[in-house]
Scaffold this motif. Sequence first.
Motif, PDB file in Angstrom:
ATOM      1  N   VAL A 109       0.833  -1.209   0.000  1.00  0.00           N
ATOM      2  CA  VAL A 109       0.000   0.000   0.000  1.00  0.00           C
ATOM      3  C   VAL A 109       0.868   1.259   0.000  1.00  0.00           C
ATOM      4  O   VAL A 109       0.606   2.201  -0.753  1.00  0.00           O
ATOM      5  CB  VAL A 109      -0.979   0.007   1.199  1.00  0.00           C
ATOM      6  CG1 VAL A 109      -1.776   1.299   1.248  1.00  0.00           C
ATOM      7  CG2 VAL A 109      -1.906  -1.193   1.133  1.00  0.00           C
ATOM      8  N   ALA A 110       1.906   1.275   0.810  1.00  0.00           N
ATOM      9  CA  ALA A 110       2.780   2.451   0.871  1.00  0.00           C
ATOM     10  C   ALA A 110       3.467   2.685  -0.471  1.00  0.00           C
ATOM     11  O   ALA A 110       3.482   3.807  -0.981  1.00  0.00           O
ATOM     12  CB  ALA A 110       3.810   2.299   1.989  1.00  0.00           C
ATOM     13  N   SER A 111       4.013   1.638  -1.047  1.00  0.00           N
ATOM     14  CA  SER A 111       4.698   1.775  -2.342  1.00  0.00           C
ATOM     15  C   SER A 111       3.737   2.240  -3.428  1.00  0.00           C
ATOM     16  O   SER A 111       4.062   3.138  -4.209  1.00  0.00           O
ATOM     17  CB  SER A 111       5.329   0.443  -2.752  1.00  0.00           C
ATOM     18  OG  SER A 111       6.335   0.076  -1.846  1.00  0.00           O
ATOM     19  N   GLN A 112       2.560   1.654  -3.472  1.00  0.00           N
ATOM     20  CA  GLN A 112       1.584   2.064  -4.486  1.00  0.00           C
ATOM     21  C   GLN A 112       1.168   3.519  -4.269  1.00  0.00           C
ATOM     22  O   GLN A 112       1.007   4.270  -5.229  1.00  0.00           O
ATOM     23  CB  GLN A 112       0.363   1.149  -4.468  1.00  0.00           C
ATOM     24  CG  GLN A 112      -0.582   1.444  -5.611  1.00  0.00           C
ATOM     25  CD  GLN A 112      -1.716   0.431  -5.719  1.00  0.00           C
ATOM     26  OE1 GLN A 112      -1.636  -0.676  -5.198  1.00  0.00           O
ATOM     27  NE2 GLN A 112      -2.772   0.818  -6.397  1.00  0.00           N
ATOM     28  N   SER A 113       1.010   3.925  -3.022  1.00  0.00           N
ATOM     29  CA  SER A 113       0.646   5.312  -2.708  1.00  0.00           C
ATOM     30  C   SER A 113       1.728   6.278  -3.162  1.00  0.00           C
ATOM     31  O   SER A 113       1.433   7.308  -3.781  1.00  0.00           O
ATOM     32  CB  SER A 113       0.417   5.478  -1.207  1.00  0.00           C
ATOM     33  OG  SER A 113      -0.630   4.664  -0.759  1.00  0.00           O
ATOM     34  N   LEU A 114       2.969   5.937  -2.863  1.00  0.00           N
ATOM     35  CA  LEU A 114       4.079   6.815  -3.250  1.00  0.00           C
ATOM     36  C   LEU A 114       4.233   6.901  -4.756  1.00  0.00           C
ATOM     37  O   LEU A 114       4.561   7.954  -5.299  1.00  0.00           O
ATOM     38  CB  LEU A 114       5.376   6.354  -2.589  1.00  0.00           C
ATOM     39  CG  LEU A 114       5.430   6.545  -1.076  1.00  0.00           C
ATOM     40  CD1 LEU A 114       6.624   5.803  -0.484  1.00  0.00           C
ATOM     41  CD2 LEU A 114       5.485   8.026  -0.716  1.00  0.00           C
TER      42      LEU A 114
END
Length: 157
Positions: A92-97
């Motif tokens: 989720v963090a990687s996709q958000s960034l």
Amino acid sequence: MQISFRPLGPGDYHMVAHIAVAPEQVRFSGTVEEAFASPSPTLDFYAIELDGDPVGFFKIDLDYQREHDFALPGELGLRTVMLETAQQGKGVASQSLRALPAFLNKHYPEATSLALTVNTANAGAIRCYISSGFSDTGELYLGGDQGPQHVMRMALT
């Protein structure tokens, strides 16, 4: 998995009050409560939403150069990034960034780049930022309360 970003105003604390990181991560990110307790006209607050539900939080600093002499003209600052513990390790963090540059280009078209600092002891966050398109500038920011921090940057144009 659909990621989106929702602007938050001073009265929107209730929408993200549940977002908490692991106790050992608080020293790096702070808390949502702390962020809302110290608003500023140069900080824009956002929720990270996963399929419409708030699961994370971050701030965009419109005057990053005021506190950071390494900041470039026209550069935004990314601050207080946190993802609730239950969503960590799921991409989720990687996709958000990775979704953030397009969002910032639309909402801050004058911005040329995005910068952040990440504590040298926060290995997971460093890996996440680099895999999401940030570059380590090789500079260390020594003005943080928790020790030295890598300066990272991502072009927005």
